[in-house]
Enzyme design. Structure first.
Site, PDB file in Angstrom:
ATOM      1  N   GLY A  51      -5.552  -2.074  -0.560  1.00  0.00           N
ATOM      2  CA  GLY A  51      -4.640  -3.205  -0.964  1.00  0.00           C
ATOM      3  C   GLY A  51      -5.238  -4.352  -1.053  1.00  0.00           C
ATOM      4  O   GLY A  51      -4.701  -5.370  -1.900  1.00  0.00           O
TER       5      GLY A  51
ATOM      6  N   THR B  19      -0.669   4.946   1.284  1.00  0.00           N
ATOM      7  CA  THR B  19       0.837   4.325   1.167  1.00  0.00           C
ATOM      8  C   THR B  19       1.809   5.313   0.537  1.00  0.00           C
ATOM      9  O   THR B  19       1.329   6.046  -0.008  1.00  0.00           O
ATOM     10  CB  THR B  19       0.588   3.018   0.237  1.00  0.00           C
ATOM     11  OG1 THR B  19      -0.411   2.097   0.754  1.00  0.00           O
ATOM     12  CG2 THR B  19       2.108   2.432   0.052  1.00  0.00           C
TER      13      THR B  19
END
Length: 320
Positions: free
Chosen positions: A234, A180
């Site tokens: 995530g 990310t």
């Protein structure tokens, strides 16, 4: 290039955080080595007196040479924006969020397709929508209403991501990765902003949303304390709200490094080292001090007022 292994801060465990604006030192921080150009851009903009949110958006969406990390197919293999890996149905769906330290200033989009700069859409949500998060077709409709050009899925793919998807369809071969792009900027006026952007887990289920655009999970900011951002798996990260936890520990007096280490160690203890997921966590306080902790080797880039260069630290995984 500067490397620090293990604890990335020499601060004692409890370093009282001062929120006096006079203690503020302008700073910029980014996840992974591919954030170095973005941190360089933030440094330049911060030194010109730009607001921290402008620095975040421009660093993610408008590169000095290329079209921006989000919008550059060449960086898509880092699982960010255009060129990122599509979902199970072959559609590139992106998540992005921005959070300012000012209370109530947050905007996010999730499962957004057809836009190469999802961070810019997330900022519009923060500034122009009565909502804080828009997802799927609702995010697409909002982007269109705000004047963003919607592109076909083919233009959002890269040759690499197209080939990887074909191998997934034909051979069920999966790409692994949880990168990310997370950025934190602290400007001259003492404003702090954190932004994140990702195309999500490769070949995810349609509509899947990870931790990145969720406040307190993938990012969190408080202009009396500092900000934090997470990267990794995530689906697991969102169960622990680590970015909020880190900021609260800094509020209690911990340094950024110690706060990150405390959160990662707590999660490792709770679920067990043998099943620990991939996870990196970074933070910055209002003095511009930075720190990180991780379950994997986690390089991150940073700049702090007084330094002429952007540096890179390598955070080694925490051990039991």
């Amino acid at each position: 290039m500067h490397h620090i292994l293990g604890n990335s801060s020499a601060d004692p465990l409890f370093t009282k955080v001062s929120c006096d604006l006079g203690d503020t030192r302008m700073a910029a921080l980014g996840t992974w080595p591919f954030s170095i150009p973005a941190v360089e851009k933030m440094k330049s903009l911060i030194l010109k007196g730009q607001h921290s949110t402008d620095c975040i958006e421009e660093a993610i969406t408008v590169h000095l040479v290329f079209s921006g990390i989000e919008n550059d197919r060449e960086t898509g293999h880092y699982i960010v924006g255009r060129g990122g890996y599509p979902n199970r149905d072959g559609l590139v769906q992106c998540d992005a969020a921005v959070m300012e330290g000012t209370p109530g200033r947050f905007g996010a989009v999730a499962a957004l397709h057809g836009v190469g700069t999802p961070m810019a859409v997330a900022r519009r949500v923060m500034e122009r929508s009565t909502h804080s998060m828009l997802v799927g077709e609702g995010a697409v409709t909002f982007a269109k209403e705000q004047g963003f050009t919607l592109e076909d899925n083919e233009s959002m793919m890269s040759p690499e991501s197209s080939k990887a998807y074909q191998e997934f369809v034909e051979k069920n071969e999966r790409c692994r990765g949880h990168d990310t792009l997370g950025l934190i900027a602290l400007d001259l006026q003492g404003n702090i902003t954190v932004g994140v952007s990702t195309s999500g887990a490769p070949f995810k289920s349609p509509g899947r949303v990870g931790d990145s655009p969720l406040p307190g999970c993938g990012l969190y900011a408080d202009n009396t304390v500092g900000a934090a951002a997470a990267t990794g798996d995530g689906d697991k990260i969102m169960c622990f709200c680590p970015s909020f936890h880190v900021v609260q520990l800094m509020k209690q007096g911990l340094s950024p490094a110690s706060a990150c280490q405390t959160v990662v160690s707590d999660i490792q203890r709770r679920i067990g080292m043998g099943v620990m997921f991939q996870f990196g966590l970074m933070a910055m306080n209002m003095k511009g001090d930075v720190g990180a902790a991780s379950s994997v080797e986690f390089p991150y880039a940073f700049w702090r007022q007084g330094s002429n260069t952007v540096e890179q630290n390598i955070q080694l995984p925490l051990q039991e």
